[in-house]
Design an enzyme around this catalytic site. Structure first.
Site, PDB file in Angstrom:
ATOM      1  N   ILE A  99      -3.791  -0.192   2.022  1.00 15.12           N
ATOM      2  CA  ILE A  99      -3.884   0.111   3.452  1.00 15.12           C
ATOM      3  C   ILE A  99      -5.276   0.553   3.878  1.00 15.12           C
ATOM      4  O   ILE A  99      -5.504   0.798   5.061  1.00 15.12           O
ATOM      5  CB  ILE A  99      -2.852   1.178   3.870  1.00 15.12           C
ATOM      6  CG1 ILE A  99      -3.010   2.455   3.057  1.00 15.12           C
ATOM      7  CG2 ILE A  99      -1.437   0.630   3.737  1.00 15.12           C
ATOM      8  CD1 ILE A  99      -2.054   3.572   3.461  1.00 15.12           C
ATOM      9  N   ARG A 101      -9.789   1.005   2.467  1.00 22.48           N
ATOM     10  CA  ARG A 101     -10.781   1.072   1.407  1.00 22.48           C
ATOM     11  C   ARG A 101     -12.047   1.715   1.927  1.00 22.48           C
ATOM     12  O   ARG A 101     -12.351   1.674   3.121  1.00 22.48           O
ATOM     13  CB  ARG A 101     -11.085  -0.321   0.865  1.00 22.48           C
ATOM     14  CG  ARG A 101     -11.777  -1.241   1.859  1.00 22.48           C
ATOM     15  CD  ARG A 101     -12.146  -2.582   1.217  1.00 22.48           C
ATOM     16  NE  ARG A 101     -10.969  -3.335   0.850  1.00 22.48           N
ATOM     17  CZ  ARG A 101     -11.005  -4.426   0.096  1.00 22.48           C
ATOM     18  NH1 ARG A 101     -12.153  -4.855  -0.375  1.00 22.48           N
ATOM     19  NH2 ARG A 101      -9.909  -5.092  -0.174  1.00 22.48           N
ATOM     20  N   ASP A 213     -16.037  14.475  11.464  1.00 19.98           N
ATOM     21  CA  ASP A 213     -15.741  13.087  11.809  1.00 19.98           C
ATOM     22  C   ASP A 213     -14.473  12.987  12.652  1.00 19.98           C
ATOM     23  O   ASP A 213     -13.639  12.099  12.450  1.00 19.98           O
ATOM     24  CB  ASP A 213     -15.602  12.238  10.548  1.00 19.98           C
ATOM     25  CG  ASP A 213     -15.766  10.736  10.820  1.00 19.98           C
ATOM     26  OD1 ASP A 213     -16.393  10.388  11.853  1.00 19.98           O
ATOM     27  OD2 ASP A 213     -15.280   9.924  10.028  1.00 19.98           O
TER      28      ASP A 213
END
Length: 414
Positions: A99, A101, A213
């Site tokens: 799902i 990488r 982030d």
């Protein structure tokens, strides 16, 4: 589940708001019949984009076929990576699909063999020094956090070459997926979501953690139900630093300086996603957890309008706009958005980090506390969707490769 973070150099790509383009490519093609220059690449990257749930209602048949094909590809990829998993991990978990990488990681959907409960496993490669540092940083944070609005670390398998982090699997979709798919969205709905995000951010900051982030793609609902909790995910850039009661006073650290009187730790590493970077990060000045609050200002702007406060194809012009704090409340739906909501955004997008709202202050802002009680009950859904669609129509014809990979600013070791 939001953990497939990729830490690549700044020049590698562009993401952030551009992510919505990937999910709206199919919508634009269905209406305009304009082929993409790289159809295979576009198709493979539609998963995980902002608009996937909303688009589905417009083209159920086409998307169903794509989902079947995509699921088959994911299973093939999962089988490929299954051989890399340590037998002690696969003995406990059944690998189902790839799902996500990253530069040093692979994320797969798994099922616990005994309970049949779904989870996500993030496999971190430790061969490269950067991979070891990234893994150590992320794991250190995940092992400390425990909050209803945080993705939870279930267990860890540590081996010399790899680390396997078993995490909760969030299946309810991204924040903007929910905004678009529900068909009706008001300021009250916005505050309901933001209160959960703020609760999580306040917890992080009080723990002494800066996420670095925060963006809509990293805010996921735990399940599809209306009562689902919203989770902050992807701690690949998170680090201990900024402010927090648990920080120990000291003179200096590898990351920045600590001031005993203020009990603060100024971070220095330049990292994050370009459209959400605070001015002090761009200026390469020491910064604090206030950078997360700036990002929340950007997120709030997006949630209420479907557009970005700072956006430009040129990185130079984008950063210049951020440094100037140059954004506006022009165009739909802003005339119908309350002054309290705009005040909330303005206080978060303050150029001076010292005057920016903290998480504690943001939670106590009148707009959030009253859940926009004095705001208009106008449905903002149409304007939000239209703004997202217009942005997509301007970009769908070119579908450059730069929109199909991560653009988080490289943050080696953090």
């Amino acid at each position: 589940m939001g953990c497939g973070n990729s830490k690549v150099p700044l020049e590698a790509s562009k993401k952030g708001y551009v992510g919505v383009v990937q999910s709206l490519v199919a919508f634009s093609k269905a209406h305009n019949d304009r082929p993409c220059d790289e159809p295979k690449k576009c198709l493979e990257k539609q998963r995980g984009a902002w608009f996937s749930t909303g688009v589905k209602s417009h083209q159920q048949t086409s998307n169903s076929q794509q989902l079947i094909l995509r699921d088959g590809r994911q299973r093939d990829k999962a089988a490929k990576y299954k051989d890399k998993f340590d037998p002690r991990v696969t003995a406990r978990y059944d690998i189902k699909a790839l799902i996500g990488r990253g530069s040093f990681s692979r994320v797969v959907r798994v099922e616990h063999r005994a309970t049949r409960q779904p989870f996500a496993i993030k496999m971190m490669e430790l061969e490269a020094p950067e991979g070891r540092e990234v893994c150590a940083s992320e794991l250190a944070v995940l092992q400390r956090v425990s909050h209803t609005n945080m993705i939870q670390l279930i267990e860890v398998f540590q081996f010399p070459q790899r680390v396997y982090m078993v995490l909760e699997l969030a299946t309810g979709g991204e924040l903007l997926d929910r905004v678009v798919s529900r068909g009706h969205f008001t300021e009250r709905d916005a505050t309901q979501a933001l209160r959960m995000v703020l609760a999580g951010v306040r917890y992080l900051h009080n723990l002494g953690v800066t996420h670095r982030d925060l963006k809509p793609e990293n805010l996921l609902y735990y399940h599809p139900g209306a009562d689902s909790r919203l989770l902050i995910t992807d701690f690949g850039l998170a680090t201990f630093g900024g402010t927090g009661p648990e920080l120990i006073d000291n003179n200096t650290t590898d990351e920045g300086d600590r001031t005993g009187t203020e009990r603060s730790w100024s971070l220095r590493t330049t990292c994050g996603t370009p459209e959400y970077l605070a001015p002090e990060v761009l200026l390469r000045r020491p910064y604090s957890c206030a950078v997360d609050m700036w990002a929340l200002g950007v997120i709030t702007y997006i949630v209420l309008s479907g557009s970005m406060p700072f956006e430009d194809d040129s990185r130079t012009r984008l950063y210049r706009s951020i440094l100037r704090g140059k954004y506006s409340f022009h165009g739909d739906p802003w005339p119908s958005v309350s002054n309290l909501a705009k005040d909330f955004i303005q206080r978060l997008l303050a150029l001076d980090s010292a005057t920016r709202l903290t998480a504690d202050q943001a939670i106590c802002h009148s707009w959030v506390v009253t859940m926009a009680a004095s705001s208009s009950t106008r449905n903002l859904h149409r304007s939000i969707s239209q703004n997202l669609r217009q942005r997509a129509s301007r970009s769908s014809s070119r579908c450059p490769s730069s929109t199909t990979s991560s653009c988080d600013v490289g943050c080696p070791g953090k």
